[in-house]
Design a protein around this motif. Sequence first.
Motif, PDB file in Angstrom:
ATOM      1  N   THR A   1    -100.714  -0.007  66.909  1.00 23.94           N
ATOM      2  CA  THR A   1     -99.358   0.122  66.372  1.00 23.94           C
ATOM      3  C   THR A   1     -98.551   1.176  67.128  1.00 23.94           C
ATOM      4  O   THR A   1     -97.345   1.307  66.901  1.00 23.94           O
ATOM      5  CB  THR A   1     -99.373   0.494  64.875  1.00 23.94           C
ATOM      6  N   LEU A   2     -99.205   1.914  68.042  1.00 23.98           N
ATOM      7  CA  LEU A   2     -98.552   3.010  68.743  1.00 23.98           C
ATOM      8  C   LEU A   2     -98.337   2.666  70.218  1.00 23.98           C
ATOM      9  O   LEU A   2     -99.307   2.476  70.952  1.00 23.98           O
ATOM     10  CB  LEU A   2     -99.386   4.291  68.630  1.00 23.98           C
ATOM     11  N   PRO A   3     -97.100   2.589  70.675  1.00 23.24           N
ATOM     12  CA  PRO A   3     -96.832   2.246  72.074  1.00 23.24           C
ATOM     13  C   PRO A   3     -97.537   3.155  73.083  1.00 23.24           C
ATOM     14  O   PRO A   3     -97.982   2.684  74.137  1.00 23.24           O
ATOM     15  CB  PRO A   3     -95.303   2.376  72.178  1.00 23.24           C
ATOM     16  N   LEU A   4     -97.651   4.447  72.775  1.00 23.53           N
ATOM     17  CA  LEU A   4     -98.319   5.363  73.706  1.00 23.53           C
ATOM     18  C   LEU A   4     -99.797   4.997  73.880  1.00 23.53           C
ATOM     19  O   LEU A   4    -100.350   5.135  74.984  1.00 23.53           O
ATOM     20  CB  LEU A   4     -98.188   6.811  73.222  1.00 23.53           C
ATOM     21  N   GLU A   5    -100.424   4.526  72.812  1.00 22.40           N
ATOM     22  CA  GLU A   5    -101.828   4.147  72.927  1.00 22.40           C
ATOM     23  C   GLU A   5    -101.976   2.825  73.692  1.00 22.40           C
ATOM     24  O   GLU A   5    -102.975   2.600  74.377  1.00 22.40           O
ATOM     25  CB  GLU A   5    -102.472   4.075  71.547  1.00 22.40           C
TER      26      GLU A   5
ATOM     27  N   ASN B   1    -108.511  -7.512  68.813  1.00 21.71           N
ATOM     28  CA  ASN B   1    -107.952  -6.904  67.605  1.00 21.71           C
ATOM     29  C   ASN B   1    -108.080  -7.896  66.456  1.00 21.71           C
ATOM     30  O   ASN B   1    -108.459  -9.061  66.650  1.00 21.71           O
ATOM     31  CB  ASN B   1    -106.503  -6.468  67.817  1.00 21.71           C
ATOM     32  N   PHE B   2    -107.773  -7.434  65.247  1.00 20.22           N
ATOM     33  CA  PHE B   2    -107.972  -8.240  64.042  1.00 20.22           C
ATOM     34  C   PHE B   2    -106.672  -8.240  63.241  1.00 20.22           C
ATOM     35  O   PHE B   2    -106.109  -7.188  62.958  1.00 20.22           O
ATOM     36  CB  PHE B   2    -109.159  -7.696  63.246  1.00 20.22           C
ATOM     37  N   MET B   3    -106.209  -9.441  62.904  1.00 21.48           N
ATOM     38  CA  MET B   3    -104.878  -9.593  62.328  1.00 21.48           C
ATOM     39  C   MET B   3    -104.875 -10.772  61.364  1.00 21.48           C
ATOM     40  O   MET B   3    -105.885 -11.443  61.179  1.00 21.48           O
ATOM     41  CB  MET B   3    -103.847  -9.813  63.440  1.00 21.48           C
ATOM     42  N   PHE B   4    -103.732 -11.032  60.716  1.00 22.81           N
ATOM     43  CA  PHE B   4    -103.552 -12.283  59.990  1.00 22.81           C
ATOM     44  C   PHE B   4    -102.071 -12.629  59.978  1.00 22.81           C
ATOM     45  O   PHE B   4    -101.210 -11.747  60.022  1.00 22.81           O
ATOM     46  CB  PHE B   4    -104.163 -12.243  58.585  1.00 22.81           C
ATOM     47  N   THR B   5    -101.773 -13.914  59.959  1.00 25.77           N
ATOM     48  CA  THR B   5    -100.407 -14.363  60.211  1.00 25.77           C
ATOM     49  C   THR B   5     -99.437 -13.990  59.102  1.00 25.77           C
ATOM     50  O   THR B   5     -98.233 -13.913  59.340  1.00 25.77           O
ATOM     51  CB  THR B   5    -100.373 -15.887  60.416  1.00 25.77           C
ATOM     52  N   ARG B   6     -99.926 -13.772  57.883  1.00 26.23           N
ATOM     53  CA  ARG B   6     -99.039 -13.455  56.766  1.00 26.23           C
ATOM     54  C   ARG B   6     -98.876 -11.950  56.542  1.00 26.23           C
ATOM     55  O   ARG B   6     -98.204 -11.534  55.605  1.00 26.23           O
ATOM     56  CB  ARG B   6     -99.549 -14.124  55.491  1.00 26.23           C
ATOM     57  N   CYS B   7     -99.481 -11.178  57.395  1.00 23.80           N
ATOM     58  CA  CYS B   7     -99.373  -9.718  57.309  1.00 23.80           C
ATOM     59  C   CYS B   7     -97.942  -9.295  57.611  1.00 23.80           C
ATOM     60  O   CYS B   7     -97.310  -9.788  58.553  1.00 23.80           O
ATOM     61  CB  CYS B   7    -100.337  -9.081  58.304  1.00 23.80           C
ATOM     62  N   THR B   8     -97.424  -8.378  56.814  1.00 19.49           N
ATOM     63  CA  THR B   8     -96.058  -7.878  57.020  1.00 19.49           C
ATOM     64  C   THR B   8     -96.024  -6.379  57.335  1.00 19.49           C
ATOM     65  O   THR B   8     -94.948  -5.793  57.412  1.00 19.49           O
ATOM     66  CB  THR B   8     -95.202  -8.138  55.770  1.00 19.49           C
ATOM     67  N   SER B   9     -97.200  -5.780  57.506  1.00 21.04           N
ATOM     68  CA  SER B   9     -97.233  -4.339  57.771  1.00 21.04           C
ATOM     69  C   SER B   9     -97.632  -4.061  59.223  1.00 21.04           C
ATOM     70  O   SER B   9     -96.783  -4.071  60.114  1.00 21.04           O
ATOM     71  CB  SER B   9     -98.183  -3.644  56.791  1.00 21.04           C
ATOM     72  N   ILE B  10     -98.912  -3.866  59.484  1.00 25.45           N
ATOM     73  CA  ILE B  10     -99.313  -3.438  60.826  1.00 25.45           C
ATOM     74  C   ILE B  10     -99.408  -4.584  61.840  1.00 25.45           C
ATOM     75  O   ILE B  10     -99.246  -4.357  63.042  1.00 25.45           O
ATOM     76  CB  ILE B  10    -100.658  -2.673  60.797  1.00 25.45           C
ATOM     77  N   CYS B  11     -99.654  -5.796  61.388  1.00 25.32           N
ATOM     78  CA  CYS B  11     -99.889  -6.909  62.332  1.00 25.32           C
ATOM     79  C   CYS B  11     -98.689  -7.228  63.217  1.00 25.32           C
ATOM     80  O   CYS B  11     -98.851  -7.437  64.425  1.00 25.32           O
ATOM     81  CB  CYS B  11    -100.370  -8.153  61.599  1.00 25.32           C
ATOM     82  N   PRO B  12     -97.467  -7.291  62.667  1.00 20.82           N
ATOM     83  CA  PRO B  12     -96.322  -7.522  63.559  1.00 20.82           C
ATOM     84  C   PRO B  12     -96.177  -6.450  64.627  1.00 20.82           C
ATOM     85  O   PRO B  12     -95.866  -6.759  65.784  1.00 20.82           O
ATOM     86  CB  PRO B  12     -95.124  -7.514  62.597  1.00 20.82           C
TER      87      PRO B  12
END
Length: 217
Positions: A195-199, A79-90
Amino acid sequence: MSRIVFINCVFIIFFLGCQEPQQISLPYYNTPDFTPIFIESKTEYQQKISHRIAPFSMTDQHGLSITDQNIKDKIHIANFMFTRCTSICPRMTNNLKAIQETFKADDDLVMLSFSVTPWLDSVPELQRFSERYEITSKNWHLLTGTTDEIYRLARQSYFAEEALGFTKDSTDFLHTERVLLVDKNKHIRGVYNATLPLEIEQLTQDIFSLKKEADFY
């Protein structure tokens, strides 16, 4: 005669019912539009399946060099993320911890989280992120490297965005909730919304399915 036929039918039904069901393999994905390709034979595999994850070289949160050799002959997710993300990354990171927990003793599964802001996400930043989210698996690598390599890998190898992302370059910011499932031969076998637990539950089931899959290679 009818009694014999009846007994034979019962035997056949019982015999078929006791047999292990045929394993259905996951589809392959060769293109950014994620058109599924189902394979039933080695010959069909050789004729139809061409796309593989390209070679790469990154550095993880422990300062270790991680390359495509680390995923050779192993199933991995990316997956692709960044440490300062406050939306989907957490949300993605917290959900992927379920995969970490399920496969914590499994050395044949590797988890790769590529930073899309490598100019900000140094090794110490990734280490702090890892500690904050309690990433403890030795097989979960938070990765930094050059922007060009990460963005090219994301868009042209992992098809991390919608089909349009394939034509973009590193000047267009990458932000996606996708997590990709890749088999031991570096073929994409599944795409999920992290972002979806079911997935994530479906991803877990598909990892187990991939482990049982017939070997065409």
